[in-house]
Scaffold this motif. Sequence first.
Motif, PDB file in Angstrom:
ATOM      1  N   CYS A 124       0.877  -1.341  -0.158  1.00  0.00           N
ATOM      2  CA  CYS A 124      -0.097  -0.173   0.277  1.00  0.00           C
ATOM      3  C   CYS A 124       0.754   1.049  -0.130  1.00  0.00           C
ATOM      4  CB  CYS A 124      -0.894  -0.168   1.501  1.00  0.00           C
ATOM      5  SG  CYS A 124      -1.795  -0.977   1.081  1.00  0.00           S
ATOM      6  N   VAL A 184      -0.412   4.229  -2.119  1.00  0.00           N
ATOM      7  CA  VAL A 184      -2.131   5.280  -1.564  1.00  0.00           C
ATOM      8  C   VAL A 184      -1.010   5.334  -0.358  1.00  0.00           C
ATOM      9  CG1 VAL A 184      -3.279   3.498  -2.500  1.00  0.00           C
ATOM     10  CG2 VAL A 184      -2.772   2.635  -0.457  1.00  0.00           C
ATOM     11  N   GLY A 222      -5.311   8.071   1.318  1.00  0.00           N
ATOM     12  CA  GLY A 222      -4.602   7.062   1.355  1.00  0.00           C
ATOM     13  C   GLY A 222      -4.669   6.207   2.347  1.00  0.00           C
ATOM     14  N   GLN A 247      -7.825   4.558   3.103  1.00  0.00           N
ATOM     15  CA  GLN A 247      -7.377   3.055   1.162  1.00  0.00           C
ATOM     16  C   GLN A 247      -6.874   1.739   1.648  1.00  0.00           C
ATOM     17  OE1 GLN A 247      -8.386   4.466  -2.580  1.00  0.00           O
ATOM     18  NE2 GLN A 247      -7.208   2.842  -3.128  1.00  0.00           N
ATOM     19  N   GLU A 287      -9.517   2.444  -5.178  1.00  0.00           N
ATOM     20  CA  GLU A 287      -9.229   3.431  -6.366  1.00  0.00           C
ATOM     21  C   GLU A 287      -8.536   1.930  -6.469  1.00  0.00           C
ATOM     22  OE1 GLU A 287      -7.263   7.161  -6.627  1.00  0.00           O
ATOM     23  OE2 GLU A 287      -8.813   7.734  -5.711  1.00  0.00           O
ATOM     24  N   ASN A 340      -5.152   1.214  -8.997  1.00  0.00           N
ATOM     25  CA  ASN A 340      -4.197   1.631  -8.779  1.00  0.00           C
ATOM     26  C   ASN A 340      -3.340   2.173 -10.476  1.00  0.00           C
ATOM     27  OD1 ASN A 340      -2.118   3.753  -7.909  1.00  0.00           O
ATOM     28  ND2 ASN A 340      -0.501   1.872  -7.197  1.00  0.00           N
ATOM     29  N   LYS A 392      -7.728   5.754 -12.473  1.00  0.00           N
ATOM     30  CA  LYS A 392      -8.490   6.166 -11.613  1.00  0.00           C
ATOM     31  C   LYS A 392      -9.610   5.435 -10.952  1.00  0.00           C
ATOM     32  CE  LYS A 392      -5.268   8.742  -9.652  1.00  0.00           C
ATOM     33  NZ  LYS A 392      -4.063   7.788  -8.568  1.00  0.00           N
TER      34      LYS A 392
END
Length: 166
Positions: free
Chosen positions: A33, A36, A43, A46, A81, A83, A87
Amino acid sequence: MLYPSRLWTKAKNSEELESLVDTWLVTLEKRGCANVLSMGATGVAQAFVQSLSAATFHDGHLEFGMDPADMHREISVSGLELNDASKSKLYFRVGIHKDNRPFLVVSSSSEVYACDGGCRSDPIPISPSGTKIAVMLTKPLTSILYIAPNRKHLTQLSGLMPRLEK
C-alpha cells in the motif's frame, strides 16, 4: 489482518498510540500500500480498507487474497481506487449463498477486467452495475480475484500461475 495481532492492541497512553500508528503504517506499506499511503489521510483510509479485504497492488493489477475458508461473513468495499491512470473506482462485495458458499460481486466506474482464483477462467469485463464471480478454492492457494484495466495483462498473468488441481 482481521486476526488478533499487535495491530489490534489497546493503546493506554499517547506513546503507545503513536507506536500503534507506526506499526499500522509500516504493515500497510509492506503489504503493497506504499503508493496509496503517499496520498495522505485518504490514502491511509484506503490502505486500511484494502487490508481488510487482503487486497494488494502488484505490477498492473489488484489482487484480493482472502482465504475462501475465512469467508463466512458478508463484507463490502466501495470507492477503492485501482492503482492506474484511469483512477477507476471499484466496488467489491463478498456475499454468502444460502448453502454458505461465498461469492463476489464487483463493479467499476471505468473499463476493467477480472479473473477468478488462479485466473483459471478467461478475464471478463466488469460492468458498472456489477458482475458476479464465483469464489474458487485453488490448490496451491492463490488470490481469489485479480482485477486490471488491461485484459492482456490478466491473460499473461494466468500463464504464470502454478498448475492448479481441480
